[in-house]
Motif scaffolding. Sequence first.
Motif, PDB file in Angstrom:
ATOM      1  N   ASP A 128       0.843  -1.194   0.000  1.00 31.18           N
ATOM      2  CA  ASP A 128       0.000   0.000   0.000  1.00 31.18           C
ATOM      3  C   ASP A 128       0.882   1.248   0.000  1.00 31.18           C
ATOM      4  OD1 ASP A 128      -2.353   1.428  -0.024  1.00 31.18           O
ATOM      5  OD2 ASP A 128      -3.039   0.757   1.939  1.00 31.18           O
TER       6      ASP A 128
ATOM      7  N   ASP B 124       1.103   5.111   2.164  1.00 30.91           N
ATOM      8  CA  ASP B 124       0.558   5.856   3.296  1.00 30.91           C
ATOM      9  C   ASP B 124       0.001   7.187   2.801  1.00 30.91           C
ATOM     10  OD1 ASP B 124       2.761   7.479   2.887  1.00 30.91           O
ATOM     11  OD2 ASP B 124       3.783   6.883   4.729  1.00 30.91           O
ATOM     12  N   LYS B 125      -0.433   8.053   3.734  1.00 34.77           N
ATOM     13  CA  LYS B 125      -1.063   9.326   3.361  1.00 34.77           C
ATOM     14  C   LYS B 125      -0.095  10.262   2.650  1.00 34.77           C
ATOM     15  CE  LYS B 125      -4.508   9.036   6.928  1.00 34.77           C
ATOM     16  NZ  LYS B 125      -5.109   9.574   8.119  1.00 34.77           N
ATOM     17  N   SER B 126       1.193  10.081   2.888  1.00 35.16           N
ATOM     18  CA  SER B 126       2.210  10.911   2.232  1.00 35.16           C
ATOM     19  C   SER B 126       2.691  10.289   0.930  1.00 35.16           C
ATOM     20  CB  SER B 126       3.402  11.107   3.161  1.00 35.16           C
ATOM     21  OG  SER B 126       2.998  11.718   4.350  1.00 35.16           O
ATOM     22  N   ASN B 127       2.021   9.255   0.495  1.00 31.69           N
ATOM     23  CA  ASN B 127       2.340   8.532  -0.738  1.00 31.69           C
ATOM     24  C   ASN B 127       3.672   7.781  -0.660  1.00 31.69           C
ATOM     25  OD1 ASN B 127       1.273   7.680  -3.150  1.00 31.69           O
ATOM     26  ND2 ASN B 127       2.345   9.233  -4.345  1.00 31.69           N
ATOM     27  N   ASN B 128       4.091   7.410   0.555  1.00 28.62           N
ATOM     28  CA  ASN B 128       5.271   6.565   0.733  1.00 28.62           C
ATOM     29  C   ASN B 128       4.853   5.107   0.592  1.00 28.62           C
ATOM     30  OD1 ASN B 128       7.033   8.732   1.354  1.00 28.62           O
ATOM     31  ND2 ASN B 128       6.152   8.794   3.415  1.00 28.62           N
TER      32      ASN B 128
END
Length: 150
Positions: A128, A130-134
Amino acid sequence: MKSYSLTFIGTILIILNLGIFSYYEIKLNSQTLLKAENHGVYADFKKNGEYIIQSGSWASKEHFYGKYSIEDSLIKVDRKKFDDVLVTDKFVIRKIINVFGEDDKGKIRNYIIELDQNGKEIKNRLVDFDKSNNKIYDSFKFEIIEDNRK
């Protein structure tokens, strides 16, 4: 004699093919100690200390043959790397609950997991962002579908 040369060569090739086919059938049909799978990877650890690992999609599946040793829950194979999924020669058997989330309904199952040279899980499967696109990585888990250890 000249007219029978093609027949003789053809007969030799057929016998050779049957010999190779029989050799791999005997390997495939020997008794299984552990068998695991997960989306295109199948590992079959035989009781005689040999393994067969199949990896890849149906059209490009590769077969790997070799020897392994098992001590408690640690498995060590004679090959350092198989492909981009199996990147180690060390595996561990672990009991994991709800490996696939809520769909699993609390079931505990045995899985084979890859270990690096320091004994830590190898996390090379993108799961997946995360919210920071990591990118978030997790380990490949190969469910044991047959276990004949005592």
